[in-house]
Design a protein around this motif. Sequence first.
Motif, short mmCIF file in Angstrom:
data_model
loop_
_atom_site.label_atom_id
_atom_site.label_comp_id
_atom_site.label_asym_id
_atom_site.label_seq_id
_atom_site.Cartn_x
_atom_site.Cartn_y
_atom_site.Cartn_z
N ASP A 26 13.88 -57.09 -5.34
CA ASP A 26 13.75 -58.15 -4.36
C ASP A 26 12.77 -58.13 -3.37
N ALA A 27 12.35 -56.75 -2.91
CA ALA A 27 11.20 -56.60 -1.91
C ALA A 27 10.84 -55.18 -1.84
N THR A 28 9.70 -54.97 -1.36
CA THR A 28 9.33 -53.60 -1.19
C THR A 28 9.31 -53.03 0.37
N LEU A 29 9.44 -51.99 0.44
CA LEU A 29 9.41 -51.40 1.96
C LEU A 29 8.48 -50.56 2.28
N ASP A 30 7.86 -50.49 3.11
CA ASP A 30 6.65 -49.59 3.44
C ASP A 30 7.22 -48.31 4.04
N ARG A 31 8.27 -48.63 4.62
CA ARG A 31 9.10 -47.29 5.34
C ARG A 31 10.56 -47.47 4.96
N LEU A 32 11.10 -46.20 4.94
CA LEU A 32 12.51 -46.29 4.56
C LEU A 32 13.48 -46.93 5.38
N ASP A 33 13.29 -46.95 6.64
CA ASP A 33 14.13 -47.52 7.69
C ASP A 33 13.81 -49.09 7.71
N GLY A 34 12.75 -49.62 6.95
CA GLY A 34 12.50 -51.14 7.03
C GLY A 34 13.74 -51.63 6.31
N VAL A 35 14.50 -50.96 5.56
CA VAL A 35 15.85 -51.67 4.96
C VAL A 35 16.71 -52.34 5.91
N LEU A 36 16.52 -51.83 7.37
CA LEU A 36 17.49 -52.46 8.41
C LEU A 36 17.19 -53.91 8.53
N ALA A 37 15.89 -54.43 8.24
CA ALA A 37 15.56 -55.69 8.66
C ALA A 37 16.11 -56.89 7.57
N PHE A 38 16.71 -55.82 6.48
CA PHE A 38 17.44 -56.79 5.26
C PHE A 38 19.12 -56.69 5.36
N LEU A 39 19.65 -56.31 6.64
CA LEU A 39 21.09 -56.19 6.27
C LEU A 39 21.49 -57.47 7.21
#
Length: 207
Positions: A194-207
């Motif tokens: 659905d999207a790619t993350l440059d950093r692992l903690d970037g997932v927080l932006a999708f919550l």
Amino acid sequence: MVKGVIFDMDGVLVDSEWYYQKRRMEFFQRMDFPVSDNSFVGSNERAIWEALVPDDPEFRQEMLMGYRAYRHLHPVPYRELLNPQVPGLFRALKERGLKIGIASSSYLGAVKEVVRLAGAETLVDFCISGEQCKAHKPDPEIYFRAMEALGLTAETALAVEDSPTGITAAKRAGIRVYALKPRPELRLDQSAADATLDRLDGVLAFL
């Protein structure tokens, strides 16, 4: 509303995929075993060796046993390869009241070792290994079982993967999946995510 995040391990929580490839290639060279393709990111042991030795089960087993011995002598340095963002990210997820799961094709012992090294024993709610499943990724079984254990549905779960195999497994389970970009030398097709993350903690932006 997202209520839990399920992480793959290799290539996501630990930068281990390149090490696996390097270790396999060193073994192949030692055994004088010609290999045209060593790009098995996200795959499992059985599938890898069936691809490498498709027509000779006896020789395949012999090579597999030899590689397991070689692997034992060259363990993965998980402490060195651990993504440094893992402890902080896991704490941030728990502070938000989210469940944390790990669904990996690696052995359960390896998964638990990574959790221990991250100091996340009290943060991770559920771990499952492909060796505990009847079918491996890209089959979605591992994700269905993780969701059931965590009390999640496809609508309330989110997956973080890196390999096409893992992305496909999560998508087949109906889960939104975000792909962590790999090292430049690992060319992975992440287009199904659905999207790619440059950093692992970037997932927080999708919550």
